[in-house]
Structures are given as C-alpha cells and as structure tokens.
Design a protein around this motif. Structure first.
Motif, PDB file in Angstrom:
ATOM      1  N   THR A 444       0.834  -1.200   0.000  1.00 30.80           N
ATOM      2  CA  THR A 444       0.000   0.000   0.000  1.00 30.80           C
ATOM      3  C   THR A 444       0.868   1.250   0.000  1.00 30.80           C
ATOM      4  N   LEU A 445       1.939   1.231   0.801  1.00 27.95           N
ATOM      5  CA  LEU A 445       2.842   2.382   0.845  1.00 27.95           C
ATOM      6  C   LEU A 445       3.499   2.604  -0.514  1.00 27.95           C
ATOM      7  N   TYR A 446       3.944   1.525  -1.160  1.00 28.69           N
ATOM      8  CA  TYR A 446       4.547   1.670  -2.497  1.00 28.69           C
ATOM      9  C   TYR A 446       3.548   2.296  -3.480  1.00 28.69           C
ATOM     10  N   ASP A 447       2.292   1.871  -3.389  1.00 32.76           N
ATOM     11  CA  ASP A 447       1.262   2.436  -4.270  1.00 32.76           C
ATOM     12  C   ASP A 447       1.095   3.939  -4.009  1.00 32.76           C
ATOM     13  N   LEU A 448       1.108   4.334  -2.730  1.00 27.93           N
ATOM     14  CA  LEU A 448       0.948   5.746  -2.384  1.00 27.93           C
ATOM     15  C   LEU A 448       2.151   6.560  -2.835  1.00 27.93           C
ATOM     16  N   LEU A 449       3.344   6.009  -2.669  1.00 30.50           N
ATOM     17  CA  LEU A 449       4.545   6.710  -3.117  1.00 30.50           C
ATOM     18  C   LEU A 449       4.493   6.959  -4.627  1.00 30.50           C
ATOM     19  N   LYS A 450       4.030   5.942  -5.355  1.00 26.98           N
ATOM     20  CA  LYS A 450       3.915   6.085  -6.809  1.00 26.98           C
ATOM     21  C   LYS A 450       2.820   7.080  -7.175  1.00 26.98           C
ATOM     22  N   GLN A 451       1.676   6.978  -6.467  1.00 30.43           N
ATOM     23  CA  GLN A 451       0.545   7.867  -6.742  1.00 30.43           C
ATOM     24  C   GLN A 451       0.896   9.346  -6.543  1.00 30.43           C
ATOM     25  N   TYR A 452       1.643   9.625  -5.450  1.00 31.03           N
ATOM     26  CA  TYR A 452       1.963  11.014  -5.102  1.00 31.03           C
ATOM     27  C   TYR A 452       3.351  11.435  -5.583  1.00 31.03           C
TER      28      TYR A 452
END
Length: 456
Positions: A444-452
């Motif tokens: 989930t954190l990796y997804d957020l890092l990519k998203q933002y």
C-alpha cells in the motif's frame, strides 16, 4: 587476479605451525593469509585488507598469556575498526574472550578447534561485513542523491524544483532574483547558480546591501578614486568590478536607496560603471543575482523601489519555500548539521534520539535553516550522552494546522503527502518502518509513493 574476482581474504594470526597448515587448507572459498606474530599480522592487515581475522590471544613473546594477543587486537581496531576479529579461547579462558569482545572483537571460538564450527563463525562474519558495507554504500548513495546544485541538501520536491529551475537558467546570462524568507538558503542557491554557469571559473562576490550604511554602499558597489572623499587615500575597486567575469550576489537588494538604484540601473543597461569621483566609464562583464525577503511589488507601489530596476533584476524570479514547507528536509538537514558540529565540538554525539527527530519534524521553523542550524549546534554542545534528545533542542514539539482547503479530495491528498513525508523522515527512508508508522502494508505504501510521486 582482478580485485572483483578475488576471494574474500581471511587473516589467520596463529603461531602454531600445525594449526597454521590446518587452517591454511581448510577453507577453499577464502584466500587465507597466515601471520605468526604481531609485526607480521599488522603488515598483513595493511597489505591484504582482510575482512575477517582469526586471532589466537596467546602469541609470542607471551604464548601462555594474552597480553600480546590483546595488543594485536587493539592495533587492528585502531587501524581497521570495521574488521571482524574472531579470537581463540582456550579452556577456562572465557573471561579473556569476553574481554576481547568488549575491546571490539566480533566473536570467539573454543579450542581445540572444530574446523566446521569455526568455518560457520567465519562465514557469518563475512556475511555481516558485506551487509554493513552495502548499508554504508546505500547511505552514501542516499546522501549524494539528496544533494542538489552540488552543495544544497534536500529531499523535498519543492526545493528540487527550485534547483532544477536554477540549473536551467545558469547557462544563460539573464539576471535572477531569489525571493524567500531569511534563512532559506538564498546565498547558497546563488553560489550554486554561479558554479553551474559558464562563469564558474570567475569570482563569486556577495554583498549584503542591508548591512552597509547608506553613505558607504555606493563606494562598496562601484568603488572610488583616490581623493574622491575624505579618507579615500587610494583608488579602490568596488564589488561590481571585483566580480568581473563572474557573478555578483546582491543580498537584500530592497534596501538599496533610490539614488543608488538609478546608478545600478544604468550599469545593467550599459554594462559600464563609473567609480565614485571618477570620470571614466569602465566596462564590466558581471552577472547580477539578487535576493530579498521584502515584497518589492508593494515597495514599487509605495515609490520605494524603481519598477524599471525591478524588471532588469527580475528577468527570472525564483521563489524559495520556507523550511516548514519542505517536509522531510528539517530532519535531513539536522543530521548533516549534527555530523559537522559533533566532529567539531562533541565527538561523543552520534545521532538523534527518536523524540528529538519527532520534535524536529513537528516544529514549524520560523527562522528556517538558520534556526535549525543554531538549535542543532546548541543541542550537540548540551548533549550528555551519545544521542541528542528533544530536551537538548530546547523547544516543545508542535505542529501548525493546514491552511483551509475546501476541496475534500485536495485536502486528503495534501494530508496524505504530508504524513507520508513525515513518516519517511522519522524512519530515515526505511520502507518497512514507514509502513509500520503509518499503519499500512508495504504494498500500500509503495502504491501511495507512486501515486503522489514521492521518493523514499
């Protein structure tokens, strides 16, 4: 054999010829180097740079004691403290082995030697050393990645954007105006612009216009001829002339008085100056970079700053965010300051305690980088132990609320970005620790890092 193809070097310090031969041929996966006394051991340490050493504490001239062995251990720790030293412990000599570990040894083994058991300890030591070397490499790489314009430490996208803008305009000849609060690093950015420009081989001259009395500022900028005024005993070049072929940084340009603004404007238009008391026009090839924390548009409206000069100075305007807007940078900068001040004033200090990192991250830094630098310096001086704690920093942790954002999606995204950056800063970029702090999974954190578009 090429260095990359060389087997890991194991230094065996042992005076028994039988054990020397046994250990020499026991490990095919290592390059085993043998030493039988202190002098040959130190020579081998310097020449072979072994990652792991096995050390018999009973060496000549004290084969039945430990004094010579401890002397060798101390020498290894002084010369190469990252070396993994495994000491031999005879029956009933466990105290000596524990004393050796207290002095920096990695592990010990019991005599008589079990080749397989010792091999396991040695391989574990090599694996640990490889991990430590990789960590040091990653830390060094991370530190390098956090440096922009060759000198400014930042991990904040806001400052990276500023640096990229400066890099793009550096190769041109346009005048650049840096706008930002006091302590945000304007002079550092100006020096970075100079270093990235074609003028890097020329002088970089800085002058704070607010720090020089009004009646002396003209002479400081333009120079004066001998006899131009009382006390002018010789002809003196001004800062504009000093910076010929390079860059002149005018800090607090809003403090230049109106009559002198006219003369500065003439220089920018004609690229010539006249010294105070002089009659000859002097051609000068100087690039101007200026900075101010004042609102020049308001000063123009009030008649305190010339509009035509503003547009000459502000061909490119770069706005520098305050430290509070650069999430993650306070912790990053604090660690750099601590390293520098600890080396100078308190070598016992090695880092920050968790409560100190949290306090640094939460503070709003009204004094920007200058305030941070001063607080870290004070904390390093005041710290009693190895770690600086929040009390040493002398402020209570607090955090300002966000400005009102009425769009829910935008507000949620801003909050997510801020909290993720804070968590990354407090966990020093470790993904697992950051996810744990945030209460989410690593994917989930990796997804957020990519998203933002954030970087660990």
């Amino acid at each position: 054999m090429a260095a990359a193809d060389r087997k890991p070097v194991l230094l065996v310090i042992e005076d028994d010829p039988g054990l020397q031969a046994q250990l020499k041929w026991a490990y095919d996966d290592f390059e085993v180097v043998i030493a039988g006394d202190r002098d040959s051991a130190i020579a081998a340490l310097r020449s072979e740079m072994p990652g792991v050493v096995t050390l018999d504490l009973g060496l000549p001239p004290d084969p039945d004691g430990t004094t010579e062995g401890f002397a060798v251990l101390d020498a290894i720790m002084a010369l190469k403290p990252d070396t993994k030293v495994i000491v031999a412990s005879g029956h009933g000599a466990r105290e000596s082995a524990l004393a050796a570990i207290a002095r920096g040894a990695y592990d010990f083994y019991q005599k008589p030697i079990d080749i397989d058991a010792l091999g396991l300890i040695v391989r574990r030591a090599f694996n640990l050393r490889a991990i430590e070397e990789e960590n040091r490499r990653l830390v060094a790489s991370s530190s390098a990645d956090k440096t922009v314009l060759g000198r400014m430490i930042t991990g904040a996208p806001e400052m990276v954007k500023v640096a990229r803008t400066i890099e793009r305009v550096a190769k041109t000849s346009v005048s650049v105006m840096l706008l930002g609060a006091s302590g945000t690093g304007k002079e550092l950015l100006a020096k970075g612009l100079h270093d990235a420009s074609d003028r890097a081989g020329g002088p970089f001259v800085a002058i704070n216009c607010a720090a020089i009395p009004e009646n002396l500022l003209e002479s400081e900028l333009f120079g004066h001829e001998k006899g131009a005024f009382t006390g002018a005993v010789k002809t003196t070049e001004g800062k504009i002339e000093n910076a010929d072929g390079g860059t002149l940084f005018l800090d607090e340009v809003g403090d230049i008085p109106l009559p002198l603004q006219v003369k500065l404007l003439r220089f920018l238009q004609e690229r010539t100056i006249e010294r105070v008391g002089g009659r000859k026009a002097i051609a000068v090839n100087t690039r101007i970079v200026c900075a101010t924390h004042q609102n020049l548009e308001s000063m123009i409206a009030a008649g305190a700053f010339r509009e035509d000069l503003f547009y000459r100075l502000a061909e490119i305007v770069v706005r520098i965010p305050g430290l509070a807007e650069r999430h993650g940078d306070p912790v990053l900068l604090a660690k750099a300051f601590l390293k520098r001040f600890a080396a100078e004033m308190n070598p016992a200090v090695t880092g920050f305690a968790p409560d100190a990192l949290a306090a640094i991250d939460a503070h709003d830094w009204p004094g920007n980088v200058r305030e941070l630098e001063n607080r870290v310096k004070r904390a390093v001086i005041m710290a009693d132990g190895k770690l600086v704690n929040a009390e040493d920093l002398d402020f209570g942790a607090g955090e300002e609320g966000d400005a009102d954002v009425l769009n829910l999606k935008a507000a949620r995204e801003a909050a997510d970005r801020r909290v993720i950056r804070h968590a990354l800063a407090r966990s020093e970029g470790n993904i697992s620790s950051t996810a744990k702090l945030l209460g989410i999974s690593r994917p989930t954190l990796y997804d957020l890092l990519k998203q933002y578009d954030l970087q660990a």
